[in-house]
Design a protein around this motif. Structure first.
Motif, mmCIF file in Angstrom:
data_model
loop_
_atom_site.group_PDB
_atom_site.id
_atom_site.type_symbol
_atom_site.label_atom_id
_atom_site.label_comp_id
_atom_site.label_asym_id
_atom_site.label_seq_id
_atom_site.Cartn_x
_atom_site.Cartn_y
_atom_site.Cartn_z
ATOM 1 N N LYS A 136 6.998 -4.472 1.306
ATOM 2 C CA LYS A 136 6.317 -5.538 2.027
ATOM 3 C C LYS A 136 4.882 -5.735 1.547
ATOM 4 O O LYS A 136 4.207 -6.675 1.960
ATOM 5 N N LEU A 137 4.414 -4.818 0.692
ATOM 6 C CA LEU A 137 3.054 -4.900 0.154
ATOM 7 C C LEU A 137 3.073 -5.187 -1.345
ATOM 8 O O LEU A 137 2.080 -4.973 -2.036
ATOM 9 N N ALA A 138 4.203 -5.680 -1.836
ATOM 10 C CA ALA A 138 4.395 -5.849 -3.282
ATOM 11 C C ALA A 138 3.359 -6.771 -3.914
ATOM 12 O O ALA A 138 2.988 -6.581 -5.076
ATOM 13 N N THR A 139 2.880 -7.770 -3.188
ATOM 14 C CA THR A 139 1.930 -8.727 -3.761
ATOM 15 C C THR A 139 0.498 -8.493 -3.288
ATOM 16 O O THR A 139 -0.384 -9.309 -3.562
ATOM 17 N N ASP A 140 0.268 -7.400 -2.602
ATOM 18 C CA ASP A 140 -1.076 -7.104 -2.107
ATOM 19 C C ASP A 140 -1.918 -6.451 -3.198
ATOM 20 O O ASP A 140 -1.392 -5.940 -4.199
ATOM 21 N N PRO A 141 -3.252 -6.415 -3.032
ATOM 22 C CA PRO A 141 -4.133 -5.847 -4.057
ATOM 23 C C PRO A 141 -3.808 -4.376 -4.347
ATOM 24 O O PRO A 141 -3.344 -3.650 -3.455
ATOM 25 N N PRO A 142 -4.073 -3.918 -5.577
ATOM 26 C CA PRO A 142 -3.742 -2.537 -5.966
ATOM 27 C C PRO A 142 -4.380 -1.477 -5.075
ATOM 28 O O PRO A 142 -3.756 -0.460 -4.767
ATOM 29 N N GLU A 143 -5.634 -1.698 -4.667
ATOM 30 C CA GLU A 143 -6.311 -0.693 -3.838
ATOM 31 C C GLU A 143 -5.643 -0.570 -2.468
ATOM 32 O O GLU A 143 -5.578 0.518 -1.890
ATOM 33 N N LEU A 144 -5.139 -1.684 -1.954
ATOM 34 C CA LEU A 144 -4.433 -1.658 -0.669
ATOM 35 C C LEU A 144 -3.113 -0.906 -0.822
ATOM 36 O O LEU A 144 -2.766 -0.068 0.013
ATOM 37 N N ARG A 145 -2.408 -1.171 -1.897
ATOM 38 C CA ARG A 145 -1.138 -0.480 -2.140
ATOM 39 C C ARG A 145 -1.359 1.016 -2.337
ATOM 40 O O ARG A 145 -0.570 1.833 -1.889
ATOM 41 N N ALA A 146 -2.452 1.378 -2.987
ATOM 42 C CA ALA A 146 -2.754 2.792 -3.207
ATOM 43 C C ALA A 146 -3.006 3.509 -1.887
ATOM 44 O O ALA A 146 -2.549 4.639 -1.673
ATOM 45 N N ALA A 147 -3.713 2.846 -0.975
ATOM 46 C CA ALA A 147 -3.980 3.447 0.336
ATOM 47 C C ALA A 147 -2.686 3.612 1.118
ATOM 48 O O ALA A 147 -2.463 4.642 1.778
ATOM 49 N N ALA A 148 -1.798 2.613 1.038
ATOM 50 C CA ALA A 148 -0.517 2.703 1.736
ATOM 51 C C ALA A 148 0.366 3.782 1.124
ATOM 52 O O ALA A 148 1.033 4.533 1.832
ATOM 53 N N GLN A 149 0.353 3.899 -0.198
ATOM 54 C CA GLN A 149 1.163 4.907 -0.872
ATOM 55 C C GLN A 149 0.719 6.311 -0.492
ATOM 56 O O GLN A 149 1.543 7.225 -0.382
ATOM 57 N N ALA A 150 -0.584 6.497 -0.282
ATOM 58 C CA ALA A 150 -1.092 7.804 0.141
ATOM 59 C C ALA A 150 -0.507 8.201 1.492
ATOM 60 O O ALA A 150 -0.213 9.383 1.747
ATOM 61 N N VAL A 151 -0.308 7.218 2.375
ATOM 62 C CA VAL A 151 0.303 7.487 3.681
ATOM 63 C C VAL A 151 1.782 7.812 3.507
ATOM 64 O O VAL A 151 2.322 8.704 4.170
ATOM 65 N N VAL A 152 2.451 7.092 2.617
ATOM 66 C CA VAL A 152 3.871 7.336 2.365
ATOM 67 C C VAL A 152 4.107 8.781 1.932
ATOM 68 O O VAL A 152 5.117 9.402 2.279
ATOM 69 N N LYS A 153 3.158 9.347 1.190
ATOM 70 C CA LYS A 153 3.318 10.695 0.649
ATOM 71 C C LYS A 153 3.006 11.802 1.657
ATOM 72 O O LYS A 153 3.217 12.974 1.360
ATOM 73 N N THR A 154 2.496 11.457 2.826
ATOM 74 C CA THR A 154 2.211 12.477 3.838
ATOM 75 C C THR A 154 3.517 13.008 4.427
ATOM 76 O O THR A 154 4.561 12.378 4.280
ATOM 77 N N PRO A 155 3.488 14.166 5.108
ATOM 78 C CA PRO A 155 4.727 14.735 5.663
ATOM 79 C C PRO A 155 5.447 13.756 6.591
ATOM 80 O O PRO A 155 4.801 12.990 7.308
ATOM 81 N N PRO A 156 6.765 13.775 6.563
ATOM 82 C CA PRO A 156 7.533 12.844 7.399
ATOM 83 C C PRO A 156 7.440 13.191 8.877
ATOM 84 O O PRO A 156 7.119 14.329 9.250
ATOM 85 N N GLY A 157 7.758 12.224 9.706
ATOM 86 C CA GLY A 157 7.786 12.442 11.141
ATOM 87 C C GLY A 157 9.165 12.869 11.606
ATOM 88 O O GLY A 157 10.007 13.299 10.810
ATOM 89 N N VAL A 158 9.392 12.740 12.918
ATOM 90 C CA VAL A 158 10.657 13.146 13.532
ATOM 91 C C VAL A 158 11.490 11.906 13.810
ATOM 92 O O VAL A 158 11.258 11.179 14.775
#
Length: 203
Positions: A136-158
């Protein structure tokens, strides 16, 4: 219902089906976490929140017109609480793939006090740790995608929102679907969706 709000209806129904009454902010944090990043450039916290919650707010407006959801009560901070109607209860049961007998009541007016129930909601949000959908962030700026990707890499929830129950009966008499008097209600994760099996409550 049509247009962009139609795609959000299922998300909103799933959240209302579990949490019973909820703020638009909580719906967004659970179902649309990518918006945390997309609107991070707004100048004030209020404007960032308004932008983040615009999609669930529009969906709820349509759902009220179709009698799937209603407003009732507010939090201590003055945020409006949204709850499901009887028609919305049936829709949420379909989205969560749960028997209507396990969905509880419409919870109308249950959130008027707000504080304890919001604590339960916030606990579920924290357990889920919803990750942004990078597609859903495919067309957003690179810095925004990088911040979102950092969250994706955090430990998963329940689990996901459909893995949880709130105000679930713990009967001392009767059955799970028709509990007798004297039982309690609990909020719990439900990792095992095998029919007939119910996990222990979370205290």
């Amino acid at each position: 219902m049509a247009g962009p709000t139609n795609a959000s209806r299922a998300d909103v129904l799933r959240v209302l089906g579990v949490l019973k009454f909820v703020t638009t902010d909580q719906i967004q944090l659970i179902s649309l976490p990518h918006l945390n990043h997309r609107h991070a450039d707004k100048p004030t916290a209020a404007k960032r929140k308004a932008a983040r919650t615009a999609t669930p707010t529009a969906a709820l407006a349509d759902m009220r017109r179709h009698r799937l959801a209603a407003n009732g009560g507010s939090t201590g901070a003055g945020e409006t609480l949204r709850h499901r109607t009887l028609k919305g209860l049936e829709g949420a049961a379909t989205e969560l793939q749960r028997p209507l007998s396990e969905m509880g009541a419409t919870a109308r007016g249950a959130g008027v006090g707000g504080a304890t129930s919001m604590t339960v909601n916030e606990t579920v949000v924290a357990l889920l740790r919803s990750k942004p959908d990078m597609a859903k962030l495919a067309t957003d700026p690179p810095e925004l995608r990088a911040a979102a990707q950092a969250v994706v890499k955090t430990p998963p929830g329940v689990g996901r929102i459909g893995s949880h129950w709130t105000r679930a009966p713990l009967p001392v008499a009767g059955s799970w679907s028709t509990p007798g008097k004297g039982g309690a209600q609990a909020d719990r994760p439900c990792p095992d969706r095998t029919p007939g099996r119910h996990p222990a409550a979370v205290h």
